[in-house]
Design a protein around this motif. Structure first.
Motif, PDB file in Angstrom:
ATOM      1  N   ARG A  25      35.469  40.863  36.225  1.00  0.00           N
ATOM      2  CA  ARG A  25      36.625  41.677  35.833  1.00  0.00           C
ATOM      3  C   ARG A  25      37.813  41.388  36.755  1.00  0.00           C
ATOM      4  O   ARG A  25      38.943  41.182  36.296  1.00  0.00           O
ATOM      5  CB  ARG A  25      36.273  43.160  35.873  1.00  0.00           C
ATOM      6  N   ILE A  26      37.560  41.334  38.048  1.00  0.00           N
ATOM      7  CA  ILE A  26      38.624  41.052  39.022  1.00  0.00           C
ATOM      8  C   ILE A  26      39.182  39.653  38.807  1.00  0.00           C
ATOM      9  O   ILE A  26      40.401  39.444  38.830  1.00  0.00           O
ATOM     10  CB  ILE A  26      38.093  41.228  40.461  1.00  0.00           C
ATOM     11  N   ASN A  27      38.310  38.684  38.573  1.00  0.00           N
ATOM     12  CA  ASN A  27      38.740  37.313  38.332  1.00  0.00           C
ATOM     13  C   ASN A  27      39.644  37.233  37.113  1.00  0.00           C
ATOM     14  O   ASN A  27      40.674  36.564  37.125  1.00  0.00           O
ATOM     15  CB  ASN A  27      37.515  36.412  38.171  1.00  0.00           C
ATOM     16  N   THR A  28      39.274  37.928  36.050  1.00  0.00           N
ATOM     17  CA  THR A  28      40.086  37.949  34.830  1.00  0.00           C
ATOM     18  C   THR A  28      41.462  38.542  35.108  1.00  0.00           C
ATOM     19  O   THR A  28      42.484  38.007  34.661  1.00  0.00           O
ATOM     20  CB  THR A  28      39.364  38.738  33.716  1.00  0.00           C
ATOM     21  N   GLU A  29      41.506  39.639  35.858  1.00  0.00           N
ATOM     22  CA  GLU A  29      42.787  40.257  36.205  1.00  0.00           C
ATOM     23  C   GLU A  29      43.659  39.318  37.029  1.00  0.00           C
ATOM     24  O   GLU A  29      44.861  39.200  36.789  1.00  0.00           O
ATOM     25  CB  GLU A  29      42.561  41.553  36.990  1.00  0.00           C
ATOM     26  N   LEU A  30      43.052  38.653  38.011  1.00  0.00           N
ATOM     27  CA  LEU A  30      43.810  37.734  38.855  1.00  0.00           C
ATOM     28  C   LEU A  30      44.361  36.570  38.042  1.00  0.00           C
ATOM     29  O   LEU A  30      45.509  36.152  38.244  1.00  0.00           O
ATOM     30  CB  LEU A  30      42.938  37.229  40.005  1.00  0.00           C
ATOM     31  N   ARG A  31      43.563  36.048  37.131  1.00  0.00           N
ATOM     32  CA  ARG A  31      44.044  34.959  36.274  1.00  0.00           C
ATOM     33  C   ARG A  31      45.175  35.429  35.385  1.00  0.00           C
ATOM     34  O   ARG A  31      46.159  34.704  35.170  1.00  0.00           O
ATOM     35  CB  ARG A  31      42.903  34.408  35.427  1.00  0.00           C
ATOM     36  N   ARG A  32      45.038  36.623  34.837  1.00  0.00           N
ATOM     37  CA  ARG A  32      46.096  37.166  33.974  1.00  0.00           C
ATOM     38  C   ARG A  32      47.377  37.365  34.766  1.00  0.00           C
ATOM     39  O   ARG A  32      48.465  37.004  34.317  1.00  0.00           O
ATOM     40  CB  ARG A  32      45.632  38.486  33.355  1.00  0.00           C
ATOM     41  N   ASP A  33      47.257  37.898  35.983  1.00  0.00           N
ATOM     42  CA  ASP A  33      48.436  38.085  36.846  1.00  0.00           C
ATOM     43  C   ASP A  33      49.087  36.755  37.194  1.00  0.00           C
ATOM     44  O   ASP A  33      50.308  36.632  37.202  1.00  0.00           O
ATOM     45  CB  ASP A  33      48.062  38.836  38.126  1.00  0.00           C
ATOM     46  N   ARG A  34      48.267  35.749  37.482  1.00  0.00           N
ATOM     47  CA  ARG A  34      48.783  34.422  37.831  1.00  0.00           C
ATOM     48  C   ARG A  34      49.510  33.809  36.643  1.00  0.00           C
ATOM     49  O   ARG A  34      50.577  33.217  36.799  1.00  0.00           O
ATOM     50  CB  ARG A  34      47.634  33.524  38.270  1.00  0.00           C
ATOM     51  N   ASP A  35      48.952  33.965  35.470  1.00  0.00           N
ATOM     52  CA  ASP A  35      49.537  33.358  34.273  1.00  0.00           C
ATOM     53  C   ASP A  35      50.813  34.050  33.811  1.00  0.00           C
ATOM     54  O   ASP A  35      51.630  33.440  33.124  1.00  0.00           O
ATOM     55  CB  ASP A  35      48.523  33.342  33.131  1.00  0.00           C
ATOM     56  N   THR A  36      50.998  35.316  34.179  1.00  0.00           N
ATOM     57  CA  THR A  36      52.201  36.036  33.762  1.00  0.00           C
ATOM     58  C   THR A  36      53.305  35.970  34.798  1.00  0.00           C
ATOM     59  O   THR A  36      54.425  36.404  34.521  1.00  0.00           O
ATOM     60  CB  THR A  36      51.891  37.518  33.461  1.00  0.00           C
ATOM     61  N   SER A  37      53.026  35.409  35.969  1.00  0.00           N
ATOM     62  CA  SER A  37      54.088  35.341  36.995  1.00  0.00           C
ATOM     63  C   SER A  37      54.718  33.973  37.073  1.00  0.00           C
ATOM     64  O   SER A  37      54.499  33.082  36.375  1.00  0.00           O
ATOM     65  CB  SER A  37      53.555  35.730  38.362  1.00  0.00           C
TER      66      SER A  37
END
Length: 103
Positions: free
Chosen positions: A91-103
């Motif tokens: 779950r944390i990995n998915t959030e970090l990837r999503r944050d990285r992809d939106t910044s």
């Protein structure tokens, strides 16, 4: 906490021991054994009665499944803890990837 949010909170201790056992199709002793094994630690009501959350019921159901397959209680508890840790890491990995992809 607003009462309406309690319905959505999987950590809210909404279920008595009797109701939890009934829902899972287990004995109250089974739930006490899971507590003794430190898999789930129910909260206590003001009167001292055990109260279980939906999250704890999911863990107990998984323990029942593993025990029914012949897994020893201590091994079942370890498996469940590791499965839970893996799910949280994913779950944390998915959030970090999503944050990285939106910044």
């Amino acid at each position: 906490m607003d009462q309406d949010h309690r319905f959505d909170d999987e950590d809210y201790p909404a279920y008595s021991m009797g109701r939890a056992a009934e829902m899972l199709g287990v004995t109250q002793a089974f739930l006490r054994n899971l507590g003794a094994a430190k898999l789930i630690e129910p909260q206590r009501s003001e009167g001292g009665h055990r109260r279980y959350s939906r999250y704890q019921l999911r863990l107990a159901a998984r323990a029942r499944e593993l025990l029914d397959q012949g897994t020893a209680l201590d091994a079942a508890c370890r498996i469940i803890i590791l499965e839970d840790q893996l799910a949280e890491a994913q779950r944390i990995n998915t959030e970090l990837r999503r944050d990285r992809d939106t910044s």
